[in-house]
Structures are given as C-alpha cells and as structure tokens.
Design an enzyme around this catalytic site. Structure first.
Site, PDB file in Angstrom:
ATOM      1  N   ASN A  92      13.579   8.179  -7.489  1.00 33.09           N
ATOM      2  CA  ASN A  92      13.813   7.494  -6.222  1.00 33.09           C
ATOM      3  C   ASN A  92      12.908   6.291  -5.990  1.00 33.09           C
ATOM      4  OD1 ASN A  92      11.956   9.920  -5.931  1.00 33.09           O
ATOM      5  ND2 ASN A  92      11.496   8.866  -4.011  1.00 33.09           N
ATOM      6  N   SER A 106       0.808  -1.221   0.000  1.00 30.46           N
ATOM      7  CA  SER A 106       0.000   0.000   0.000  1.00 30.46           C
ATOM      8  C   SER A 106       0.843   1.274   0.000  1.00 30.46           C
ATOM      9  CB  SER A 106      -0.933   0.021   1.217  1.00 30.46           C
ATOM     10  OG  SER A 106      -0.180   0.032   2.424  1.00 30.46           O
ATOM     11  N   GLY A 107       2.155   1.167   0.215  1.00 27.97           N
ATOM     12  CA  GLY A 107       3.015   2.343   0.230  1.00 27.97           C
ATOM     13  C   GLY A 107       3.425   2.779  -1.162  1.00 27.97           C
ATOM     14  N   TYR A 108       4.214   3.843  -1.232  1.00 29.41           N
ATOM     15  CA  TYR A 108       4.637   4.356  -2.533  1.00 29.41           C
ATOM     16  C   TYR A 108       5.520   3.350  -3.276  1.00 29.41           C
ATOM     17  CZ  TYR A 108       2.977   8.985  -1.049  1.00 29.41           C
ATOM     18  OH  TYR A 108       2.215  10.040  -0.630  1.00 29.41           O
ATOM     19  N   CYS A 113      17.850   4.990  -2.184  1.00 26.89           N
ATOM     20  CA  CYS A 113      17.820   5.702  -3.463  1.00 26.89           C
ATOM     21  C   CYS A 113      19.028   6.622  -3.644  1.00 26.89           C
ATOM     22  CB  CYS A 113      16.520   6.472  -3.613  1.00 26.89           C
ATOM     23  SG  CYS A 113      16.180   7.652  -2.269  1.00 26.89           S
TER      24      CYS A 113
END
Length: 341
Positions: free
Chosen positions: A309, A12-14, A149
C-alpha cells in the site's frame, strides 16, 4: 544527464518516507527536498530510521523551499486542495497523493469526504496517476493525482474484464489493509494493543475508494474494508458475474492481452502452491501489483489483487508516473522485487 530536483511535502509521514527511500536511490534525481511543517530543522533519519547512513538531509519548512522540477504532495486529505493553486509557481509538475483531486465530480467528493471541494475547477485538470490506464495522458501531464491503494488494486483487478464489457451488474469489492494505511498520526484505534490480532471491519459498505473504482471502470461498485493485523499490504477480493460464460484459459488470455506490456503487473492465478493468488506478504517494498482470478459456479467470477500500500499503492506509483512524465524508463528506481519470506 543532469538530474532533477524533487520536493516532498509531508515528507515525515509513511508515504513521505517511501518517497524519500525511492527518490534518494533514483538515478535521475539529483536533489531531494523534504518538507515538514512540524519537524523543520530535524534530521530525516530521525523519523525514517531505515535511511540511516543513506542521507544527512534535514526537513525544511515550506518557506525554505526553492523551485523544484516536481513536487510530491503527501499531504492530508481535505487540506491539499487549498494548497495546490499556490504551489503551481514552486514546481511545473505536481503529483498529489492525497484524495483531493481523485474524483472528477465535486458532489461525489463532498459525499465521500464530508466537505465541500474548494477548488472544483481544477478537478478536470488532474490526470489519474494510474499508468496502466492513463499512460498517454501522463506523458504530458503537469497535474497528476495518484489513486488510493485499495482503489488501485481494485481497478487493476477489474480492468481486463470491465474494459472488454465482460462483467454484468454490480460488483462487490472486499478490501483488506494493513495499519500503515491509516498514516503515521496515532489514534486510539491504531494502538498496537487494539490492532494486534484484530480484523476490524471499519467500513462495512460504502468505503471511499468505491467512488474511484466506479469512476475508472464504469461499474456499479459496493466496497467494504477491513483492517488487518499487518503493517504493510493491501488486498482486494472482487466478486462479480460474467456477461458470458468463460473458462479459465480464456480468462488467462484476456488478462495476458491487457497486461502483457505492463512492467509492474503480474498475473498470479495458479492451481498449486502456497501463493496461488495475489498475496501482499511477498510484495513488501515492491512496486508490483499482482492480479489473479478464480471461477465459481455458472458465471460467477472472483478477481483478486494485492500490492504494497505504500509503494504501488502510493509512493512507487507516483514515481512511476514521474518516470513516464519525464520520458524515462518506467522501472527506474523501482526495480526492487519484494521480500520472501
């Protein structure tokens, strides 16, 4: 060929959303299993609206995950290390995108993350998920740890000269990162009203990624980091001193020799134009890392790198590692070139 089954913890995160975007279009992935403790039972496209019309998947709970061929761990730093031992039976290949297995030394881990590592015996078992440096090891790796990143950008910026022993003394790495680098959990520091228009130096010195860069390059690294008023993108500017004087054509030759066969590294160091050095803006959605350089007075050198990123800095790099591990072409599922303007 029958495709594989890929699970995503923290879907559910980026970063989880980027993994979903890439894996749903991957020609060798037959099934994607998105896992979210908090949102189990809800539709994926309700959280990741860019996936509307692409999938009808719903998030699953961890208890509802059957065995997979690969499991991506887009889970929180300092929490993932306790999960890994129990996940070995769920998938034969684990690709971790947290920071918990990036550093080989548990003492260094504790210094930078403020907690004791609970599974230090596993640290040496994880192969760094950076294909440009560890491709042969990744071909047989069952445990992979994807770098941060800005660490990925800095390592790729420094690698051609560090590998040839051409940097002398300490290197200062100045990192710049968009707001998505902080993750999807909103805090007061990430409110639009606070970030818009701001260039916040949130780590004046000693940023966590400096330990990863030091480990990969063997250089003495000091790293600062600034939050930029952008959503996506990471850029690093590395300042060092050459051990021997070099001219621009020699620098370009060294970079070309190291990156000639790399599918996702581009050398960008031009004398004219709007984008003379690596610029994150034109890399949104792509798995490329652009690297460039500039010479100062005497033996001073500036090395620059930029990437998205969430892609080459996280999800795309993880899928590139998967492609290598499975013996597939590295570009599979990762051919998107980025956007302009």
């Amino acid at each position: 060929m029958t495709g594989i089954r890929a699970g995503i913890l923290g879907a559910s995160g980026y970063i989880g959303g980027e993994l979903l975007r890439v894996l749903l279009g991957h020609p060798r992935v037959a099934a994607v299993v998105p896992v979210s403790r908090r949102l189990a039972g809800r539709r994926v496209d309700g959280v990741h609206p860019n996936l509307r019309g692409t999938t009808e998947l719903v998030f699953r709970s961890m208890d509802d995950v059957s065995p997979c061929d690969v499991l991506f761990l887009a889970t929180p730093h300092t929490q993932t290390m306790d999960m890994v031992p129990g996940l070995r039976s769920v998938a034969p290949c684990l690709i971790d995108l947290s920071a918990d297995f990036r550093l080989r030394d548990p003492v260094v881990y504790e210094r930078y993350y403020g907690t004791v590592h609970t599974n230090p015996s596993l640290l040496a078992d994880f192969v760094p998920g950076l294909p440009e440096l560890y491709r042969e090891q990744l071909e047989e790796a069952d445990l992979i740890s994807v770098p941060g990143c800005m660490a990925t950008a800095a390592i790729l910026a420094l690698y051609p000269l560090s590998a040839d022993g051409l940097l002398d003394g300490a290197v200062w790495v100045d990192g710049r990162i968009g707001s998505s680098g902080a993750g999807s959990a909103a805090t007061s520091t990430n409110l639009h009203a606070e970030r818009s228009g701001a260039m916040r130096v949130f780590a004046p010195a000693g940023h966590r990624h400096e330990a990863e860069v030091r480990q990969a390059t063997g250089l003495e690294i000091t790293m600062s980091a600034t939050g930029m008023p952008e959503v996506r993108g990471a850029q690093v500017v590395c300042r060092g001193r050459l051990s021997t004087p070099l001219r621009e054509p020699e620098l370009r030759r060294i970079h070309r020799e190291h990156y000639a066969d790399e599918p996702f590294v581009r050398i960008v160091a031009q004398r004219r134009g709007l984008y003379r050095l690596p610029e994150p803006k034109v890399m949104h959605g792509s798995n490329f890392c652009d690297v460039g350089f500039a010479l100062g007075d005497d033996r001073d050198v500036v090395l620059v790198a930029a990437l998205d990123n969430l892609v080459k800095g996280a999800a795309g790099n993880a899928v590139q590692c998967l492609n290598i591990r499975m013996g597939w072409p590295e570009r599979l599922g990762l051919a998107f070139p980025g956007l302009h303007p």
